[in-house]
Enzyme design. Structure first.
Site, PDB file in Angstrom:
ATOM      1  N   SER B  61       0.563  -1.423   0.134  1.00 14.41           N
ATOM      2  CA  SER B  61      -0.004  -0.091   0.262  1.00 14.41           C
ATOM      3  C   SER B  61       1.189   1.305  -0.328  1.00 14.41           C
ATOM      4  CB  SER B  61      -1.039   0.169   1.428  1.00 14.41           C
ATOM      5  OG  SER B  61      -0.027  -0.104   2.631  1.00 14.41           O
ATOM      6  N   GLY B  62       2.495   0.964   0.215  1.00  8.35           N
ATOM      7  CA  GLY B  62       3.030   2.102   0.072  1.00  8.35           C
ATOM      8  C   GLY B  62       3.186   2.807   1.590  1.00  8.35           C
ATOM      9  N   GLY B  63       1.831   1.786   2.781  1.00 12.31           N
ATOM     10  CA  GLY B  63       2.582   2.672   4.078  1.00 12.31           C
ATOM     11  C   GLY B  63       3.822   2.219   4.731  1.00 12.31           C
ATOM     12  N   ASP B 114      -1.671   0.684   6.260  1.00 15.97           N
ATOM     13  CA  ASP B 114      -1.854   0.041   7.270  1.00 15.97           C
ATOM     14  C   ASP B 114      -0.966   1.174   8.109  1.00 15.97           C
ATOM     15  OD1 ASP B 114       0.556  -1.146   6.179  1.00 15.97           O
ATOM     16  OD2 ASP B 114       0.794  -1.973   7.508  1.00 15.97           O
ATOM     17  N   GLN B 156      -1.847  -5.527  12.896  1.00 17.13           N
ATOM     18  CA  GLN B 156      -0.650  -5.550  13.435  1.00 17.13           C
ATOM     19  C   GLN B 156      -0.766  -5.599  15.115  1.00 17.13           C
ATOM     20  OE1 GLN B 156       1.580  -3.539  12.339  1.00 17.13           O
ATOM     21  NE2 GLN B 156       1.493  -3.131  10.163  1.00 17.13           N
ATOM     22  N   GLY B 183       4.363  -5.344  10.289  1.00 13.78           N
ATOM     23  CA  GLY B 183       5.307  -5.168  11.752  1.00 13.78           C
ATOM     24  C   GLY B 183       5.929  -5.766  12.359  1.00 13.78           C
ATOM     25  N   ASP B 233       7.823 -11.380   1.279  1.00 10.78           N
ATOM     26  CA  ASP B 233       8.509 -10.764   0.168  1.00 10.78           C
ATOM     27  C   ASP B 233       9.928 -10.448   1.235  1.00 10.78           C
ATOM     28  OD1 ASP B 233       6.852  -8.597   1.470  1.00 10.78           O
ATOM     29  OD2 ASP B 233       8.195  -7.320   0.631  1.00 10.78           O
ATOM     30  N   CYS B 273      20.513 -22.775 -11.726  1.00  6.74           N
ATOM     31  CA  CYS B 273      19.601 -21.495 -12.373  1.00  6.74           C
ATOM     32  C   CYS B 273      21.084 -21.202 -13.999  1.00  6.74           C
ATOM     33  CB  CYS B 273      20.292 -20.031 -11.166  1.00  6.74           C
ATOM     34  SG  CYS B 273      21.717 -19.392 -10.323  1.00  6.74           S
ATOM     35  N   CYS B 276      24.633 -20.394 -12.818  1.00  5.73           N
ATOM     36  CA  CYS B 276      25.366 -21.838 -12.232  1.00  5.73           C
ATOM     37  C   CYS B 276      24.827 -22.711 -12.729  1.00  5.73           C
ATOM     38  CB  CYS B 276      24.184 -22.305 -11.051  1.00  5.73           C
ATOM     39  SG  CYS B 276      24.652 -20.865  -9.382  1.00  5.73           S
ATOM     40  N   HIS B 303      20.353 -15.757  -9.475  1.00  8.31           N
ATOM     41  CA  HIS B 303      20.931 -16.995  -8.450  1.00  8.31           C
ATOM     42  C   HIS B 303      20.168 -17.180  -6.931  1.00  8.31           C
ATOM     43  CE1 HIS B 303      22.925 -19.872  -6.155  1.00  8.31           C
ATOM     44  NE2 HIS B 303      23.032 -19.123  -5.413  1.00  8.31           N
TER      45      HIS B 303
END
Lengths: 349, 349
Positions: B61-63, B114, B156, B183, B233, B273, B276, B303
């Protein structure tokens, strides 16, 4: 020949280079000698094994970089002393050393150590210098032992027709398997450059490859091909790419220009490279260039290398079909169209 | 989920991401909102059309960036005012705005706005904040209209078990198609992080995807999977790559270390990959990293993304075969072997 200064063409893999139709890839002896060093490269399989590029390679002798990168240097008949551009450490290039280093690097084509005087050097200086370059060429040839590597001679002589011819005669009498024309595209005008090349090209042995050192702009490539040159190298296509400039059939475009922010089409609709093949819009590439994203450098470099290679393939086809002059005129005129007038003349970029 | 902050995963093409087995690719709303802007991205086909990635995408969201990148910001019930990290220009994010912006970006999954308080914020602050985050989540849901985009809620509550549960209850009652735990991984110890996750994970709706925000080190990924998390992520794999650090089954290696200069093998002999797969030695990659060559960033990034994806695929297989605990223990123990002890515990990297 795309330039892989430090053992890689900026951001591109060997597979990319193949897909871009690269013929010979060039490596810089000056840089590779200093880092990581010829011993290491020989140990890990030479430049081919090291970089994974299994196509033809050429290394320069490092002489040009000694002149263009180093402020402190000391020239003598024996060789040239210089400070490393990386750490200032002292080094001494002799014809024997640069030949052995290039044998370690193991490219398919190596170059003799020459002196590349500045464009504005005096006639007297050029006269003295071309003699030294010829004597160095002889020492390189006497040092060179690898039978799987061709060693090319280099013709110098500045912008003086008679000195060019003298340098040519003294280089050709050493009987190299190929010849380069050096010391041009170093600040003189395009007309002066072509005139100097025009003096030597007709007298180079017809059956041996000819290499014009340091030209990479599309119109310049076509101009030197017209004077019967087979090979040329320049960092221009890859360097332009890193500054966000792409080559197209309608001239150079700078992707930082606001006009590209919303354009949906590819860099060049006539190009078949990965960057133009349908995935990436000018809008996206323009955004990536503005944000200095790695993917921008990679894709625009790939495009510029592919574009330049494709131009050479088209030139070869035109030669084979006996219509080179018409091709060159039509291509150059469109490339340097109204919006691009003036970019492909004047001092060599 | 590899992170493509500004619309590209550093140096990688969509084809690379596919070959690396990337599932979802993440884009950052904060950056893309500021540059090139949601209007432009919507015009050129959304993030999918813009970047050429046709697999699943998620936008935050950029928050989080408002908190991590901006020193000057002003929070109110209405939203958060901040200065652009690029040019200092003033902006105001509201739940309604970030939802509409994410609809313009057009990822498959969008996130509610958030507040992500610092790890050391007081209990009172967290209590107030989680209430605001829940009210913002409701406003996001009421604003959201795209049926081809899922909007996830975010839990949160800091490191307080009862606040985590309260945030969970208030988020789940809004009935989102997926839930994130936010958070965490913001400076607390790994043990505190896992404890806080352990409080909420069992109470998240079992049939909906769970996303743990901000973890990307291999051992940490296995630890959160063990607590039943589906998505995660982090910029870690790509950021490490740009600093010359590669992930291997035997732990992290920093290619700048002199020991790699002459090593002929690949980064990780067990990896399939492109980096490699036989062309590139550690010696070559080590040279490229030292010289800061673009190709180093590209290949090591590829990689690390592939390596992290492969780890997740192996984790999934182990879960399906009912041997996840053993797999996690054996894998983590080898990764954090004698030479790597201490790198995968302590504060989340």
């Amino acid at each position: 020949m795309p330039v892989g200064t430090k053992g890689s063409v900026k951001g591109l893999t060997p597979a990319d280079l193949r897909s871009a139709g690269a013929g010979v890839v060039l490596g810089n002896t000056y840089h590779l000698y200093l880092r990581p060093g010829p011993d290491l490269i020989r140990e890990v399989g030479g430049l081919h094994g090291f970089s994974g590029w299994d196509g033809p390679m050429l290394t320069d002798s490092g002489g040009y970089q000694v002149y263009s990168l180093t402020h402190r240097r000391k020239l003598s008949e024996e060789g040239v002393e210089f400070s490393s551009v990386y750490d200032g450490s002292p080094h001494f290039f002799t014809p024997e050393l640069t030949t052995r280093v290039q044998e370690d690097l193991g490219a398919d084509i190596a170059m003799v150590l020459d002196e590349c005087p500045p464009a504005n050097a005096s006639r007297e200086y050029h006269e003295e210098s071309l003699g030294r370059t010829a004597r160095w060429a002889k020492r390189c040839k006497e040092t060179h032992t690898r039978e799987d590597q061709a060693l090319f001679g280099i013709v110098q002589g500045g912008l003086y027709p008679d000195l060019r011819k003298e340098s040519l005669r003294r280089t050709v009498e050493l009987d190299f398997p190929g010849y380069a024309v050096g010391g041009l595209s170093v600040g003189e005008s395009r007309e002066e450059m072509l005139a100097a090349l025009g003096v030597v090209a007709p007298e180079l042995p017809a059956e041996k490859p000819r290499y014009f050192m340091g030209i990479g702009d599309p119109v310049g490539i076509l101009q030197v091909i017209a004077l019967v040159v087979d090979m040329f190298d320049c960092v221009l296509p890859t360097r332009l790419a890193r500054h966000g400039t792409a080559l197209t059939n309608d001239g150079r475009i700078n992707l930082k220009n606001a006009g590209f922010r919303r354009q949906l089409g590819p860099l060049d609709p006539e190009c078949s490279c990965e960057a133009c093949a349908g995935v990436y819009s000018r809008a996206y590439l323009s955004h990536l260039v503005r944000e200095n994203e790695l993917l921008a450098h990679r894709l625009v470099t790939l495009h510029n290398v592919h574009f330049t290679g494709e131009l050479c393939r088209r030139a070869r086809a035109a030669i084979e079909e006996g219509r080179y002059k018409e091709f060159m005129k039509a291509w150059s005129s469109r490339y340097a169209g109204p919006a691009n007038r003036g970019r492909s003349s004047g001092p060599a970029p």
